[in-house]
Design an enzyme around this catalytic site. Structure first.
Site, mmCIF file in Angstrom:
data_model
loop_
_atom_site.group_PDB
_atom_site.id
_atom_site.type_symbol
_atom_site.label_atom_id
_atom_site.label_comp_id
_atom_site.label_asym_id
_atom_site.label_seq_id
_atom_site.Cartn_x
_atom_site.Cartn_y
_atom_site.Cartn_z
ATOM 1 N N ARG A 6 -6.841 10.499 14.807
ATOM 2 C CA ARG A 6 -5.666 11.004 16.197
ATOM 3 C C ARG A 6 -6.391 12.875 15.802
ATOM 4 N NH1 ARG A 6 -1.047 9.739 19.260
ATOM 5 N NH2 ARG A 6 -1.514 7.389 18.496
ATOM 6 N N GLU B 205 0.928 -1.136 0.038
ATOM 7 C CA GLU B 205 -0.130 0.601 0.354
ATOM 8 C C GLU B 205 0.633 0.853 -0.293
ATOM 9 O OE1 GLU B 205 -3.108 1.516 2.891
ATOM 10 O OE2 GLU B 205 -3.958 -0.090 1.859
HETATM 11 C C1 UD1 Z 1 -3.509 3.513 15.162
HETATM 12 C C2 UD1 Z 1 -2.765 4.223 13.752
HETATM 13 C C3 UD1 Z 1 -3.880 4.727 12.943
HETATM 14 C C4 UD1 Z 1 -4.402 3.145 12.527
HETATM 15 C C5 UD1 Z 1 -5.622 3.134 13.388
HETATM 16 C C6 UD1 Z 1 -6.454 2.044 12.459
HETATM 17 C C7 UD1 Z 1 -0.380 4.618 14.780
HETATM 18 C C8 UD1 Z 1 -0.004 6.205 15.510
HETATM 19 N N1 UD1 Z 1 -1.559 5.301 14.936
HETATM 20 O O1 UD1 Z 1 -3.932 4.258 15.766
HETATM 21 O O2 UD1 Z 1 -3.258 5.192 11.874
HETATM 22 O O3 UD1 Z 1 -5.477 4.044 11.923
HETATM 23 O O4 UD1 Z 1 -4.447 2.514 14.679
HETATM 24 O O5 UD1 Z 1 -6.991 1.464 14.320
HETATM 25 O O6 UD1 Z 1 0.368 4.365 13.828
HETATM 26 N N2 UD1 Z 1 -6.037 -0.199 22.742
HETATM 27 C C9 UD1 Z 1 -6.386 -0.834 23.269
HETATM 28 N N3 UD1 Z 1 -6.930 -1.789 22.636
HETATM 29 C C10 UD1 Z 1 -6.115 -2.075 21.052
HETATM 30 C C11 UD1 Z 1 -6.094 -1.168 20.163
HETATM 31 C C12 UD1 Z 1 -6.133 0.140 20.647
HETATM 32 O O7 UD1 Z 1 -6.994 -0.617 23.792
HETATM 33 O O8 UD1 Z 1 -6.695 -2.871 20.353
HETATM 34 C C13 UD1 Z 1 -6.206 1.747 23.138
HETATM 35 C C14 UD1 Z 1 -5.014 1.742 23.682
HETATM 36 O O9 UD1 Z 1 -5.011 2.796 25.176
HETATM 37 C C15 UD1 Z 1 -4.255 2.633 23.087
HETATM 38 C C16 UD1 Z 1 -4.922 3.168 21.919
HETATM 39 O O10 UD1 Z 1 -6.093 2.613 22.377
HETATM 40 O O11 UD1 Z 1 -3.083 3.397 23.642
HETATM 41 C C17 UD1 Z 1 -4.663 4.025 21.066
HETATM 42 O O12 UD1 Z 1 -3.854 2.948 19.529
HETATM 43 P P1 UD1 Z 1 -2.829 3.537 18.772
HETATM 44 O O13 UD1 Z 1 -2.181 2.595 18.021
HETATM 45 O O14 UD1 Z 1 -1.994 4.580 19.785
HETATM 46 O O15 UD1 Z 1 -3.667 4.088 17.685
HETATM 47 P P2 UD1 Z 1 -5.135 4.627 17.027
HETATM 48 O O16 UD1 Z 1 -5.625 5.419 17.115
HETATM 49 O O17 UD1 Z 1 -5.296 3.082 17.355
#
Ligand code: UD1
Ligand code: UDP
Length: 392
Positions: free
Chosen positions: A219, A120
């Site tokens: 975000r 991608e």
């Molecule tokens: C991430 C990606 C984004 C993608 C999205 C898909 C980055 C910076 N962001 O964003 O590009 O579009 O994934 O969904 O790489 N959490 C859980 N369980 C999970 C997943 C997340 O509890 O299975 C919670 C946790 O508190 C974690 C928070 O969500 O710290 C944020 O997860 P993070 O991967 O940092 O950001 P996303 O907003 O999910």
């Protein structure tokens, strides 16, 4: 001929969904030795996909922490990957898309002197901060990669304009369409989800009822933009008494707090846990209309003939906008309300958007990517580029 050792690195739900068809095919192909490393930047949402596609990681860095920062994800992933690459010593490393795991994976490959293939590749909004941090992640990943698997001709053009050598770019289609072709079935049963199992027959029995499917988590939409999205949804529920809203809410606590605050107590706002991908794909197929800021959903919905209103100002996926099945509406409450109301009120406007188009793939992206890898290592002819106007 020696087998090519390929290490695929991913960490979030969308990366896993889009790598799954490629990995399944690679595991069956005697030309490859396929290894999987998950950073587990996501945990539950990643595990749902691994379970659905029966993928077993060889390495699991298990880095997710509640409310993690970009610094934490980058540092933990990079540190873990040094050891994994040392241990695996692959011929090629594969990363997908634009998450922080993607960028850390490509950087780790570069530090370890292993060529990297970017699945991608070439998506661009043109604004380095939108979406944040994905646009920068994908640009940096492109610079660090040797092979570029561009889903569309436009993505290839973006890479060429940045000076990427043409012979290293392959137009493959998006593997998400490969995945979608394995999950959507007319007789799909939602029995694992009691709320949907109750709601969907009710909707089917009432010709005036409509299902609005929502997914939002970006975000740059945290805070006021997401609050404004939720207020628009509430206004729609108030204006359309037979509208049912289904919103499988991302695990991110920032997103959950806002969704719960505005929609949590409305009887026709069904806030669910994230759905497994097969359920989500089949729910899309039953929805009237989809509102989202997600990237993958913008690619999937057009091939199911579902109109999508995108809750963003810019998209790196303009192909379906051009085809007329996706519209950018931003995050202002009045814009979301009026664009949705128009599609609910005006059958001609709805029909104009509800056409199945397939600008993102024909279900053979994984096949092309494997052939392109073999071509790079001198084992196969160059694959023909994906062309949406050509029938498979
Ligand atoms: C991430 C990606 C984004 C993608 C999205 C898909 C980055 C910076 N962001 O964003 O590009 O579009 O994934 O969904 O790489 N959490 C859980 N369980 C999970 C997943 C997340 O509890 O299975 C919670 C946790 O508190 C974690 C928070 O969500 O710290 C944020 O997860 P993070 O991967 O940092 O950001 P996303 O907003 O999910
Ligand atoms: N998806 C899913 N369950 C859900 C919501 C979405 O499996 O409850 C799938 C969806 O079909 C698409 C992918 O998740 O394939 C999109 O992932 P996400 O929206 O998390 O990330 P993005 O595509 O925006 O990076």
């Amino acid at each position: 001929m020696s087998r090519l050792k390929v290490l695929s690195i991913f960490g979030t739900r969308p990366e896993a969904i889009k790598m799954a068809p490629l990995l399944k095919l690679m595991q069956e192909d005697p030309s490859f030795e396929a290894y999987i490393c998950v950073t587990a930047q996501h945990r539950e949402m990643l595990d749902q996909v691994l379970h659905l596609f029966r993928l077993k990681p060889h390495y699991d860095l298990d880095i997710m922490a509640p409310r993690q920062t970009l610094f934490q994800i980058t540092c933990r992933a990079l540190q873990g990957l040094e050891e994994v690459i040392d241990h695996c010593r692959p011929d090629l490393l594969l990363v997908h898309g634009d998450t922080t795991t993607t960028f850390a994976g490509a950087l780790a490959a570069f530090y370890q002197g292993v060529p990297c293939g970017h699945v991608e590749a070439g998506l661009r909004t043109g604004n380095p901060r939108l979406p944040f941090p994905e646009e920068m992640n994908r640009r940096l990943t492109g610079s660090l990669s040797t092979l570029h698997f561009a889903p569309t001709a436009r993505a290839k053009q973006n890479l060429l304009s940045e000076g990427t050598p043409a012979q290293n770019i392959f137009v493959t289609g998006n593997t998400v369409i490969d995945a979608l072709q394995t999950t959507v079935r007319p007789d799909f049963s939602f029995e694992d989800n009691p709320r949907l199992a109750r709601l969907l027959p009710e909707l089917a029995a009432d010709p005036g009822a409509k299902l609005l499917l929502v997914e939002a988590h970006r975000r740059e939409n945290w805070g006021e933009p997401l609050a404004s999205i939720c207020r628009a949804l509430l206004q729609l529920l108030q204006a359309y008494p037979r509208l049912q809203l289904v919103f499988p809410v991302h695990k991110n606590p920032v997103v959950r707090e806002t969704a719960q605050k505005y929609l949590g107590s409305h009887p026709r706002a069904h806030l669910l846990e994230p759905l497994d991908t097969a359920s989500f794909h089949n729910l899309m197929a039953r929805a009237h209309l989809i509102l989202t800021d997600s990237g993958g959903i913008q690619e999937e919905a057009p091939s199911l003939g579902k109109p999508v209103l995108v809750l963003r100002r810019l998209t790196e996926r303009p192909e379906a906008v051009q085809a007329g099945t996706v519209k950018l509406v931003g995050t202002a409450q009045e814009d979301i309300f009026s664009a949705t109301a128009r599609l609910l009120d005006d059958p001609a406007a709805y029909r104009a958007m509800a056409r199945a188009v397939n600008p993102y793939g024909d279900g053979r992206a994984s096949q092309r990517i494997l052939q392109a890898i073999r071509h790079h290592f001198g084992q196969a002819p160059r694959p023909k580029d994906f062309n949406p106007s050509r029938r498979p």
